[in-house]
Motif scaffolding. Structure first.
Motif, PDB file in Angstrom:
ATOM      1  N   ALA A 102       0.815  -1.228   0.000  1.00  0.00           N
ATOM      2  CA  ALA A 102       0.000   0.000   0.000  1.00  0.00           C
ATOM      3  C   ALA A 102       0.840   1.265   0.000  1.00  0.00           C
ATOM      4  N   ILE A 103       2.149   1.173   0.246  1.00  0.00           N
ATOM      5  CA  ILE A 103       3.025   2.333   0.124  1.00  0.00           C
ATOM      6  C   ILE A 103       3.604   2.317  -1.287  1.00  0.00           C
ATOM      7  N   SER A 104       2.931   3.026  -2.197  1.00  0.00           N
ATOM      8  CA  SER A 104       3.266   3.010  -3.629  1.00  0.00           C
ATOM      9  C   SER A 104       3.190   1.598  -4.197  1.00  0.00           C
ATOM     10  N   ASP A 105       2.381   0.748  -3.599  1.00  0.00           N
ATOM     11  CA  ASP A 105       2.160  -0.630  -4.048  1.00  0.00           C
ATOM     12  C   ASP A 105       0.695  -0.980  -3.792  1.00  0.00           C
ATOM     13  N   PRO A 106       0.196  -2.075  -4.385  1.00  0.00           N
ATOM     14  CA  PRO A 106      -1.181  -2.501  -4.104  1.00  0.00           C
ATOM     15  C   PRO A 106      -1.387  -2.790  -2.619  1.00  0.00           C
ATOM     16  N   GLY A 107      -2.610  -2.602  -2.156  1.00  0.00           N
ATOM     17  CA  GLY A 107      -2.912  -2.903  -0.763  1.00  0.00           C
ATOM     18  C   GLY A 107      -4.010  -2.029  -0.188  1.00  0.00           C
ATOM     19  N   PHE A 108      -4.061  -0.774  -0.612  1.00  0.00           N
ATOM     20  CA  PHE A 108      -5.065   0.141  -0.064  1.00  0.00           C
ATOM     21  C   PHE A 108      -6.483  -0.338  -0.342  1.00  0.00           C
ATOM     22  N   LEU A 109      -6.741  -0.767  -1.565  1.00  0.00           N
ATOM     23  CA  LEU A 109      -8.089  -1.166  -1.960  1.00  0.00           C
ATOM     24  C   LEU A 109      -8.609  -2.290  -1.069  1.00  0.00           C
ATOM     25  N   LEU A 110      -7.766  -3.290  -0.840  1.00  0.00           N
ATOM     26  CA  LEU A 110      -8.164  -4.432  -0.010  1.00  0.00           C
ATOM     27  C   LEU A 110      -8.339  -4.018   1.448  1.00  0.00           C
ATOM     28  N   SER A 111      -7.427  -3.214   1.962  1.00  0.00           N
ATOM     29  CA  SER A 111      -7.525  -2.752   3.341  1.00  0.00           C
ATOM     30  C   SER A 111      -8.804  -1.946   3.559  1.00  0.00           C
ATOM     31  N   ARG A 112      -9.121  -1.074   2.614  1.00  0.00           N
ATOM     32  CA  ARG A 112     -10.333  -0.251   2.725  1.00  0.00           C
ATOM     33  C   ARG A 112     -11.591  -1.108   2.713  1.00  0.00           C
ATOM     34  N   GLU A 113     -11.620  -2.130   1.844  1.00  0.00           N
ATOM     35  CA  GLU A 113     -12.804  -2.981   1.751  1.00  0.00           C
ATOM     36  C   GLU A 113     -12.983  -3.810   3.027  1.00  0.00           C
ATOM     37  N   CYS A 114     -11.865  -4.252   3.613  1.00  0.00           N
ATOM     38  CA  CYS A 114     -11.948  -4.982   4.886  1.00  0.00           C
ATOM     39  C   CYS A 114     -12.523  -4.082   5.976  1.00  0.00           C
ATOM     40  N   ARG A 115     -12.098  -2.851   5.969  1.00  0.00           N
ATOM     41  CA  ARG A 115     -12.631  -1.903   6.956  1.00  0.00           C
ATOM     42  C   ARG A 115     -14.136  -1.740   6.781  1.00  0.00           C
ATOM     43  N   ARG A 116     -14.576  -1.623   5.542  1.00  0.00           N
ATOM     44  CA  ARG A 116     -16.007  -1.455   5.266  1.00  0.00           C
ATOM     45  C   ARG A 116     -16.809  -2.679   5.688  1.00  0.00           C
ATOM     46  N   LYS A 117     -16.198  -3.857   5.565  1.00  0.00           N
ATOM     47  CA  LYS A 117     -16.906  -5.090   5.877  1.00  0.00           C
ATOM     48  C   LYS A 117     -16.735  -5.521   7.341  1.00  0.00           C
ATOM     49  N   GLY A 118     -15.957  -4.765   8.095  1.00  0.00           N
ATOM     50  CA  GLY A 118     -15.746  -5.118   9.492  1.00  0.00           C
ATOM     51  C   GLY A 118     -14.780  -6.276   9.687  1.00  0.00           C
ATOM     52  N   ILE A 119     -13.905  -6.513   8.712  1.00  0.00           N
ATOM     53  CA  ILE A 119     -12.909  -7.597   8.798  1.00  0.00           C
ATOM     54  C   ILE A 119     -11.636  -7.038   9.425  1.00  0.00           C
ATOM     55  N   GLU A 120     -11.082  -7.757  10.372  1.00  0.00           N
ATOM     56  CA  GLU A 120      -9.892  -7.278  11.079  1.00  0.00           C
ATOM     57  C   GLU A 120      -8.678  -7.245  10.151  1.00  0.00           C
ATOM     58  N   VAL A 121      -7.924  -6.159  10.243  1.00  0.00           N
ATOM     59  CA  VAL A 121      -6.687  -5.989   9.474  1.00  0.00           C
ATOM     60  C   VAL A 121      -5.567  -5.678  10.455  1.00  0.00           C
ATOM     61  N   GLU A 122      -4.445  -6.330  10.292  1.00  0.00           N
ATOM     62  CA  GLU A 122      -3.274  -6.027  11.121  1.00  0.00           C
ATOM     63  C   GLU A 122      -2.052  -5.868  10.218  1.00  0.00           C
ATOM     64  N   THR A 123      -1.397  -4.722  10.329  1.00  0.00           N
ATOM     65  CA  THR A 123      -0.194  -4.457   9.538  1.00  0.00           C
ATOM     66  C   THR A 123       1.033  -4.628  10.419  1.00  0.00           C
ATOM     67  N   LEU A 124       1.929  -5.492  10.001  1.00  0.00           N
ATOM     68  CA  LEU A 124       3.154  -5.724  10.756  1.00  0.00           C
ATOM     69  C   LEU A 124       4.154  -4.601  10.478  1.00  0.00           C
ATOM     70  N   PRO A 125       4.923  -4.186  11.484  1.00  0.00           N
ATOM     71  CA  PRO A 125       5.985  -3.218  11.228  1.00  0.00           C
ATOM     72  C   PRO A 125       7.112  -3.900  10.465  1.00  0.00           C
ATOM     73  N   GLY A 126       7.800  -3.122   9.664  1.00  0.00           N
ATOM     74  CA  GLY A 126       8.891  -3.725   8.907  1.00  0.00           C
ATOM     75  C   GLY A 126       9.440  -2.807   7.839  1.00  0.00           C
ATOM     76  N   ALA A 127      10.066  -3.405   6.866  1.00  0.00           N
ATOM     77  CA  ALA A 127      10.840  -2.665   5.869  1.00  0.00           C
ATOM     78  C   ALA A 127       9.982  -1.732   5.024  1.00  0.00           C
TER      79      ALA A 127
END
Length: 252
Positions: free
Chosen positions: A88-113
């Motif tokens: 999602a940082i200049s890569d795919p990912g935002f669309l899926l994360s946003r849809e999970c939020r809309r559907k009430g599905i838990e999302v967890e982003t790990l810290p890292g590179a």
């Protein structure tokens, strides 16, 4: 019970930057969504991860999204990775994360590179506040965006390809001034990692003479605040008296 989406950063260069937790999450997931399964396969083989992978990139994410959401709603644990860095940082990912939020599905982003943070800190430019621009528009809107940024006081961060680096540096110099301080950071965490600091004009000269290679982050200093207008207190006092006298005359 709904499943869970993990957004998992992967190394931007050095495989030793992979965290043990990221490896565990990828091993235990039911499915890994990868920007390019061929690229991600190298990382998975290195860490002995045998979880099935499926392509999920900017050209197919709209089509694959409903099926992924259905799997998550059915209880699956899915991990999302990009070719390198944090999805999602200049890569795919935002669309899926946003849809999970809309559907009430838990999302967890790990810290890292991620590439821009070490580049920013390494540049030596102010980093307590900054603007991350990612890739500038290649054509439409590019000039407008640069014009909007020329007076920005915060440090600015851009991603760029080696083929367009000199062109972009020239455009930044034209809009912001050749004397603006900047930094070009290449191949973060890789063997040939390098940082070149200087003015935009100096960096144009350097990379015109030296062909740039590898993944590139440009960090540009913010604009200097314009000098405050010095107030003549005596003139201000005289003007105030004039206004007072004018009011008095009008009353008379």
């Amino acid at each position: 019970m709904a499943g869970k989406l993990y957004i998992v950063p992967t190394p931007v260069g050095n495989l030793d930057d992979m965290t043990p937790r990221a490896v565990t999450v990828l091993q235990q997931a039911h499915l890994i969504l990868a920007e390019d399964t061929r690229t991600s396969a190298v990382v998975m083989r290195h860490f002995g991860i045998e979880t099935p992978m499926r392509s999920h990139h900017k050209f197919n994410e709209h089509e694959t999204l409903p099926g992924v959401i259905q799997m998550l709603e059915s209880g699956s644990t899915i991990a999302l990775v990009s070719d390198a860095g944090t999805p999602a940082i200049s890569d795919p990912g935002f669309l899926l994360s946003r849809e999970c939020r809309r559907k009430g599905i838990e999302v967890e982003t790990l810290p890292g590179a991620t590439a821009f943070v070490p580049a920013l800190v390494n540049s030596g430019l102010p980093c307590e506040r900054f603007i991350f621009e990612g890739f500038l528009p290649q054509k439409k809107g590019r000039a407008t965006r640069l014009d909007e940024l020329k007076d920005q006081a915060l440090t600015m961060i851009f991603y760029e390809s080696p083929m367009r680096l000199v062109k972009t540096l020239k455009q930044l110099a034209e809009v912001m001034g050749g004397d603006r301080e900047a930094s070009v950071v290449r191949e973060i965490s890789k063997v040939h990692n390098s940082t070149h600091n200087g003015t935009l004009a100096e960096l144009v000269d350097y990379f015109t003479a030296t062909e740039p290679r590898g993944e590139i982050v440009i960090v540009v200093a913010g604009a200097q605040p314009k000098a405050a207008v010095k107030v003549d207190k005596y003139a201000q006092f005289k003007n105030k008296n004039k206004l007072n006298n004018l009011d008095k005359d009008e009353k008379d």
